[in-house]
Design a protein around this motif. Structure first.
Motif, PDB file in Angstrom:
ATOM      1  N   ILE A 172       0.785  -1.175   0.206  1.00 54.57           N
ATOM      2  CA  ILE A 172      -0.211  -0.039   0.179  1.00 54.57           C
ATOM      3  C   ILE A 172       0.875   1.375   0.197  1.00 54.57           C
ATOM      4  N   THR A 173       0.730   1.948  -0.800  1.00 53.10           N
ATOM      5  CA  THR A 173       1.485   3.264  -1.103  1.00 53.10           C
ATOM      6  C   THR A 173       0.521   4.722  -0.649  1.00 53.10           C
ATOM      7  N   GLY A 174       1.149   5.741  -0.063  1.00 60.20           N
ATOM      8  CA  GLY A 174       0.476   6.815   0.314  1.00 60.20           C
ATOM      9  C   GLY A 174       1.213   7.538   1.394  1.00 60.20           C
ATOM     10  N   ASN A 175       0.698   8.027   2.442  1.00 59.82           N
ATOM     11  CA  ASN A 175       1.396   8.721   3.556  1.00 59.82           C
ATOM     12  C   ASN A 175       0.906   8.149   4.829  1.00 59.82           C
ATOM     13  N   ASN A 176       1.816   8.592   5.977  1.00 64.00           N
ATOM     14  CA  ASN A 176       1.417   8.396   7.265  1.00 64.00           C
ATOM     15  C   ASN A 176       1.377   6.837   7.771  1.00 64.00           C
ATOM     16  N   PHE A 177       2.141   6.013   7.155  1.00 62.94           N
ATOM     17  CA  PHE A 177       2.058   4.661   7.610  1.00 62.94           C
ATOM     18  C   PHE A 177       3.129   4.419   8.761  1.00 62.94           C
ATOM     19  N   ASP A 178       4.105   5.171   9.061  1.00 61.83           N
ATOM     20  CA  ASP A 178       5.079   5.094   9.810  1.00 61.83           C
ATOM     21  C   ASP A 178       4.778   4.504  11.372  1.00 61.83           C
ATOM     22  N   ASP A 179       3.683   5.063  11.896  1.00 57.66           N
ATOM     23  CA  ASP A 179       3.071   4.711  13.186  1.00 57.66           C
ATOM     24  C   ASP A 179       1.873   3.814  13.011  1.00 57.66           C
TER      25      ASP A 179
END
Length: 362
Positions: free
Chosen positions: A144-151
């Motif tokens: 899944i690509t996108g943003n805000n996955f680090d947490d």
């Protein structure tokens, strides 16, 4: 300091800075105005105290002159601001686009090296821009690509109507990419519920459980199915596959108006619980339109129906998900023995297409 005086100070400070914004929009900065020197920075209020990237934030207090840096604690992300709009009582800045989500301190440092830190919560919900695969079975890995996955703390395949939620396994995560392993589930179709430090979102992308679908062609012809193409026969190929190791392939000859057909001579009785036709088609050398056709349709097998048109982009795998109710596909009470994809032409040259995971989905 009483609250009445504080509220008056807040209002005046914000008005002062906003007046500066208006002036700046009309006048060119000459850097000729006196610079307010650094003081002993104290923050009495931050407005708002939680916000998403791009939001304008104001701090008010005393000794706030000549600020040089603003730093968000997580990942040490700096925020830009306009020094000419920085007064001794207020400072306006924006939450930076790369700010990490969650509770953290924002530290302000002036030219004298004095600092003040303020607690703040960055609202950074997960956002999904693309997924590597829409079909799954137990153990399928999806990127899944996108943003805000680090947490991200949890991912589940979910159906809010049925109240079913089965946890997926997080394989890896970074700011822009999340890799998960899909679980076994009783759901026919499901979205993903992704939770991070800010909160939970549900994906607009919907995923199809292969184990609960009616297969026509997956890694080969499904039980009872065979090729019945017009013109050159269709075949099973290992040259291209979107799922597994093989796909069905068909070469449409120049000018011949061929079609690929998946035939089941026993027949599939009409079942209104099936909602979608799904699958993947790898295009030819140019963009083409294919037409879905069945012998259970009103128009009859091999005809071109505008509502059944599928646009296939060249040289890439195209995901197809069509609502059966929107097509001339399956007349109530009928038995379907053939499903095909027909082309007009091609006019310039022979074109080879690949078909994978062709399924009926409830």
């Amino acid at each position: 300091m009483n609250f009445t005086h504080l509220n008056r100070l807040v209002g005046l400070s914000v008005l002062t800075v906003m007046a500066g914004l208006a002036t700046l929009s009309c006048q060119k900065d000459t850097d000729g105005s006196p610079q307010i020197g650094p003081g002993n920075p104290q923050v009495t209020k931050i407005m708002p105290d939680s916000a998403a990237a791009g939001t304008t934030v104001t701090i008010v207090g005393s000794g706030l002159g000549d600020m040089r840096t603003i730093l968000f604690e997580k990942l040490s992300v700096p925020a830009g601001f306009q020094p000419t709009l920085n007064t001794g009582e207020a400072l306006i800045f924006r939450v930076p686009p790369d700010a990490a989500g969650g509770k953290q301190n924002v530290t302000f440092t002036n030219s004298a090296g004095q600092t003040v830190s303020v607690p703040f919560k960055v609202l950074a919900y997960p956002t999904v821009t693309n997924v590597s695969m829409y079909d799954f079975t137990k153990g399928t890995r999806i990127t899944i690509t996108g943003n805000n996955f680090d947490d991200v703390t949890s991912v589940a395949v979910a159906d809010s109507v049925k109240g079913v939620s089965d946890a997926a396994t997080i394989v890896s995560k970074s700011k822009k990419e999340l890799v998960i392993e899909m679980p076994a589930t009783t759901l026919n179709r499901a979205t993903l519920a992704i939770t991070n430090g800010t909160g939970r979102i549900r994906t607009r992308q919907e995923f199809v459980n292969i184990d609960k679908a009616f297969p026509i062609f997956t890694d080969g012809y499904a039980k009872g199915f065979q090729d019945n193409s017009w013109g050159d026969a269709g075949a099973v190929s290992t040259k291209a596959a979107v799922f597994g190791v093989s796909s069905a392939t068909k070469t449409y000859q120049k000018g011949n108006w061929h079609l690929i057909a998946f035939a089941n001579w026993t027949g599939i009785a009409y079942d209104p619980s099936y909602t979608y036709l799904t699958g993947w088609i790898k295009g030819g050398s140019a963009d083409y339109a294919l037409y879905v056709t069945t012998d259970a349709s009103k128009a009859g097998f091999g005809n071109f129906v505008d509502a059944n048109q599928v646009n296939v982009k060249a040289n890439v795998w195209n995901y197809v998900k069509i609502k059966l109710a929107d097509m001339d596909f399956w007349t109530p009470g009928s038995t379907m023995k053939q499903l095909g994809f027909r082309i007009k032409g091609p006019d310039k040259q022979d074109e080879t297409f690949y078909f994978d995971n062709i399924m009926l989905v409830k």
